[in-house]
Scaffold this motif. Structure first.
Motif, PDB file in Angstrom:
ATOM      1  N   VAL A  98      20.963  21.696  23.695  1.00 14.27           N
ATOM      2  CA  VAL A  98      21.144  23.141  23.817  1.00 14.27           C
ATOM      3  C   VAL A  98      21.356  23.447  25.290  1.00 14.27           C
ATOM      4  CG1 VAL A  98      20.122  25.405  23.403  1.00 14.27           C
ATOM      5  CG2 VAL A  98      19.654  23.529  21.819  1.00 14.27           C
ATOM      6  N   GLY A  99      22.482  24.080  25.619  1.00 11.37           N
ATOM      7  CA  GLY A  99      22.835  24.361  26.999  1.00 11.37           C
ATOM      8  C   GLY A  99      21.963  25.412  27.654  1.00 11.37           C
ATOM      9  N   ALA A 100      21.930  25.351  28.970  1.00 13.26           N
ATOM     10  CA  ALA A 100      21.142  26.293  29.770  1.00 13.26           C
ATOM     11  C   ALA A 100      21.603  27.725  29.530  1.00 13.26           C
ATOM     12  CB  ALA A 100      21.270  25.948  31.253  1.00 13.26           C
ATOM     13  N   GLY A 101      20.661  28.633  29.574  1.00 12.97           N
ATOM     14  CA  GLY A 101      20.972  30.048  29.424  1.00 12.97           C
ATOM     15  C   GLY A 101      21.167  30.502  27.994  1.00 12.97           C
ATOM     16  N   THR A 102      20.989  29.614  27.038  1.00 14.05           N
ATOM     17  CA  THR A 102      21.122  30.005  25.637  1.00 14.05           C
ATOM     18  C   THR A 102      19.953  30.895  25.246  1.00 14.05           C
ATOM     19  OG1 THR A 102      22.408  28.063  25.054  1.00 14.05           O
ATOM     20  CG2 THR A 102      21.201  29.120  23.272  1.00 14.05           C
ATOM     21  N   LYS A 103      20.263  31.948  24.501  1.00 17.27           N
ATOM     22  CA  LYS A 103      19.243  32.924  24.115  1.00 17.27           C
ATOM     23  C   LYS A 103      19.070  32.925  22.605  1.00 17.27           C
ATOM     24  CE  LYS A 103      20.217  35.922  27.981  1.00 17.27           C
ATOM     25  NZ  LYS A 103      21.541  36.227  28.440  1.00 17.27           N
ATOM     26  N   PHE A 104      17.838  33.159  22.193  1.00 14.05           N
ATOM     27  CA  PHE A 104      17.480  33.278  20.784  1.00 14.05           C
ATOM     28  C   PHE A 104      16.830  34.641  20.597  1.00 14.05           C
ATOM     29  CE2 PHE A 104      17.556  28.773  21.712  1.00 14.05           C
ATOM     30  CZ  PHE A 104      18.173  28.217  20.618  1.00 14.05           C
ATOM     31  N   PRO A 105      17.609  35.706  20.398  1.00 19.43           N
ATOM     32  CA  PRO A 105      17.007  37.023  20.187  1.00 19.43           C
ATOM     33  C   PRO A 105      16.074  36.991  18.979  1.00 19.43           C
ATOM     34  CG  PRO A 105      19.383  37.219  20.417  1.00 19.43           C
ATOM     35  CD  PRO A 105      19.058  35.757  20.317  1.00 19.43           C
ATOM     36  N   HIS A 106      15.126  37.874  18.970  1.00 18.78           N
ATOM     37  CA  HIS A 106      14.133  37.935  17.887  1.00 18.78           C
ATOM     38  C   HIS A 106      13.351  36.633  17.795  1.00 18.78           C
ATOM     39  CE1 HIS A 106      16.290  41.518  16.775  1.00 18.78           C
ATOM     40  NE2 HIS A 106      17.384  40.824  16.611  1.00 18.78           N
ATOM     41  N   HIS A 107      13.275  35.916  18.907  1.00 17.45           N
ATOM     42  CA  HIS A 107      12.527  34.659  19.008  1.00 17.45           C
ATOM     43  C   HIS A 107      12.928  33.651  17.942  1.00 17.45           C
ATOM     44  CE1 HIS A 107      10.313  36.530  22.138  1.00 17.45           C
ATOM     45  NE2 HIS A 107       9.833  37.453  21.330  1.00 17.45           N
ATOM     46  N   ALA A 108      14.205  33.612  17.642  1.00 14.59           N
ATOM     47  CA  ALA A 108      14.770  32.586  16.759  1.00 14.59           C
ATOM     48  C   ALA A 108      14.159  32.569  15.370  1.00 14.59           C
ATOM     49  CB  ALA A 108      14.642  31.209  17.401  1.00 14.59           C
ATOM     50  N   LEU A 109      13.741  33.697  14.883  1.00 15.37           N
ATOM     51  CA  LEU A 109      13.136  33.774  13.562  1.00 15.37           C
ATOM     52  C   LEU A 109      14.019  33.072  12.535  1.00 15.37           C
ATOM     53  CD1 LEU A 109      10.860  34.923  11.799  1.00 15.37           C
ATOM     54  CD2 LEU A 109      12.284  36.935  11.474  1.00 15.37           C
ATOM     55  N   ALA A 110      13.479  32.058  11.896  1.00 10.25           N
ATOM     56  CA  ALA A 110      14.133  31.312  10.819  1.00 10.25           C
ATOM     57  C   ALA A 110      15.410  30.588  11.253  1.00 10.25           C
ATOM     58  CB  ALA A 110      14.409  32.211   9.621  1.00 10.25           C
ATOM     59  N   VAL A 111      15.536  30.241  12.535  1.00 14.40           N
ATOM     60  CA  VAL A 111      16.668  29.441  13.002  1.00 14.40           C
ATOM     61  C   VAL A 111      16.372  27.975  12.723  1.00 14.40           C
ATOM     62  CG1 VAL A 111      17.895  28.621  15.064  1.00 14.40           C
ATOM     63  CG2 VAL A 111      17.451  31.051  14.762  1.00 14.40           C
ATOM     64  N   VAL A 112      17.360  27.265  12.177  1.00 13.55           N
ATOM     65  CA  VAL A 112      17.237  25.835  11.925  1.00 13.55           C
ATOM     66  C   VAL A 112      18.439  25.147  12.547  1.00 13.55           C
ATOM     67  CG1 VAL A 112      17.113  24.027  10.168  1.00 13.55           C
ATOM     68  CG2 VAL A 112      16.001  26.229   9.767  1.00 13.55           C
ATOM     69  N   ILE A 113      18.162  24.176  13.428  1.00  7.34           N
ATOM     70  CA  ILE A 113      19.223  23.449  14.125  1.00  7.34           C
ATOM     71  C   ILE A 113      19.050  21.959  13.855  1.00  7.34           C
ATOM     72  CG2 ILE A 113      20.211  22.877  16.378  1.00  7.34           C
ATOM     73  CD1 ILE A 113      19.342  25.647  17.334  1.00  7.34           C
ATOM     74  N   HIS A 114      20.127  21.301  13.496  1.00  8.74           N
ATOM     75  CA  HIS A 114      20.114  19.860  13.242  1.00  8.74           C
ATOM     76  C   HIS A 114      19.846  19.124  14.562  1.00  8.74           C
ATOM     77  CE1 HIS A 114      21.585  15.856  12.204  1.00  8.74           C
ATOM     78  NE2 HIS A 114      21.459  16.217  10.929  1.00  8.74           N
ATOM     79  N   PRO A 115      19.086  18.040  14.530  1.00  9.04           N
ATOM     80  CA  PRO A 115      18.772  17.304  15.761  1.00  9.04           C
ATOM     81  C   PRO A 115      19.993  16.756  16.495  1.00  9.04           C
ATOM     82  CG  PRO A 115      17.338  16.580  13.983  1.00  9.04           C
ATOM     83  CD  PRO A 115      18.350  17.509  13.380  1.00  9.04           C
ATOM     84  N   ASP A 116      21.112  16.556  15.805  1.00  6.92           N
ATOM     85  CA  ASP A 116      22.312  16.022  16.454  1.00  6.92           C
ATOM     86  C   ASP A 116      23.279  17.112  16.913  1.00  6.92           C
ATOM     87  OD1 ASP A 116      21.392  13.433  16.022  1.00  6.92           O
ATOM     88  OD2 ASP A 116      22.419  13.269  14.092  1.00  6.92           O
ATOM     89  N   ALA A 117      22.949  18.368  16.687  1.00  9.65           N
ATOM     90  CA  ALA A 117      23.847  19.474  17.048  1.00  9.65           C
ATOM     91  C   ALA A 117      23.980  19.593  18.571  1.00  9.65           C
ATOM     92  CB  ALA A 117      23.338  20.782  16.463  1.00  9.65           C
ATOM     93  N   VAL A 118      25.128  20.109  18.995  1.00  6.56           N
ATOM     94  CA  VAL A 118      25.394  20.363  20.411  1.00  6.56           C
ATOM     95  C   VAL A 118      25.740  21.837  20.550  1.00  6.56           C
ATOM     96  CG1 VAL A 118      26.865  19.813  22.382  1.00  6.56           C
ATOM     97  CG2 VAL A 118      26.246  18.015  20.751  1.00  6.56           C
ATOM     98  N   ILE A 119      24.998  22.533  21.411  1.00  9.80           N
ATOM     99  CA  ILE A 119      25.226  23.954  21.661  1.00  9.80           C
ATOM    100  C   ILE A 119      25.474  24.122  23.151  1.00  9.80           C
ATOM    101  CG2 ILE A 119      24.214  26.268  21.541  1.00  9.80           C
ATOM    102  CD1 ILE A 119      22.511  25.214  19.187  1.00  9.80           C
ATOM    103  N   GLY A 120      26.545  24.803  23.510  1.00  9.80           N
ATOM    104  CA  GLY A 120      26.918  24.974  24.906  1.00  9.80           C
ATOM    105  C   GLY A 120      26.010  25.922  25.662  1.00  9.80           C
ATOM    106  N   GLU A 121      26.408  26.224  26.884  1.00 16.59           N
ATOM    107  CA  GLU A 121      25.623  27.089  27.758  1.00 16.59           C
ATOM    108  C   GLU A 121      25.856  28.567  27.449  1.00 16.59           C
ATOM    109  OE1 GLU A 121      26.355  26.080  31.815  1.00 16.59           O
ATOM    110  OE2 GLU A 121      25.560  24.053  31.569  1.00 16.59           O
ATOM    111  N   SER A 122      24.823  29.350  27.709  1.00 12.65           N
ATOM    112  CA  SER A 122      24.870  30.817  27.618  1.00 12.65           C
ATOM    113  C   SER A 122      25.296  31.327  26.242  1.00 12.65           C
ATOM    114  CB  SER A 122      25.786  31.388  28.703  1.00 12.65           C
ATOM    115  OG  SER A 122      25.312  31.016  29.978  1.00 12.65           O
TER     116      SER A 122
END
Length: 144
Positions: free
Chosen positions: A46-70
Motif C-alpha cells: 500500500v503506497g504512502a499517503g493512502t487514506k481509508f476514510p471511515h477507518h476502513a470499515l469492512a475493507v478487505v485487501i488480498h495480501p498480494d494486492a498492490v495499491i499506489g500512492e495517495s
C-alpha cells in the motif's frame, strides 16, 4: 499532514514483519480487525499517503494486492482475487475507490482513475477513467 490511522497500523505491521517480528505484526493485524473492522494485511503493498476514510470499515485487501500512492479506499471495499485466478489487482496512484466497490482478479487500474460506489471491476480501467456499474464499464475517458 497527519497519517491515516489504518495506514499507520498497516505501516507498523509491515515494519514489524520486515524486522522478523511477525508475531507482533499479526497482533497489529488482529487489532485492526477488532478496532477498524478491516483486513489490510502487512504483506499487501500500500503506497504512502493512502487514506481509508471511515477507518476502513469492512475493507478487505488480498495480501498480494498492490495499491499506489495517495489513493482513497472507501468503506466496504474488497480488493482481491477470483476463483481459479491467482493474480490480484494492481492499483495505480491517486485512485479513488468508492464505497462498496469490488476490484477482483488480474486487473490493472491506472493512475487517477475513479471507481464508482458499488462497482464490480473485473477488467482493466485506464488511467484517468471512471468505472461504474455491475459489471463495471468505463463512462468517462481521460481527464484533462
Amino acid at each position: 499532514m497527519t497519517m491515516d490511522p489504518v495506514y499507520r497500523c498497516y505501516s507498523v505491521a509491515r515494519w514489524l514483519a520486515g524486522h522478523r517480528m511477525r508475531i507482533f505484526a499479526y497482533a497489529v493485524r488482529a487489532f485492526m480487525r477488532m478496532v477498524f473492522a478491516c483486513d489490510v494485511p502487512y504483506a499487501a503493498r500500500v503506497g504512502a499517503g493512502t487514506k481509508f476514510p471511515h477507518h476502513a470499515l469492512a475493507v478487505v485487501i488480498h495480501p498480494d494486492a498492490v495499491i499506489g500512492e495517495s489513493c482513497t479506499i472507501s468503506h466496504q471495499v474488497t480488493i482481491g482475487g477470483r476463483k481459479g485466478l491467482k493474480e490480484v489487482p494492481i492499483i495505480g496512484d491517486r485512485v479513488l475507490v468508492g464505497c462498496g466497490a469490488k476490484l477482483l482478479g488480474p486487473i490493472v487500474v491506472g493512475d487517477d482513475a475513479v471507481i464508482g460506489a458499488g462497482a464490480v471491476v473485473l477488467s482493466d480501467v485506464p488511467a484517468g477513467a471512471t468505472a461504474v456499474g455491475v459489471p463495471a464499464r468505463i463512462v468517462d475517458g481521460e481527464r484533462s
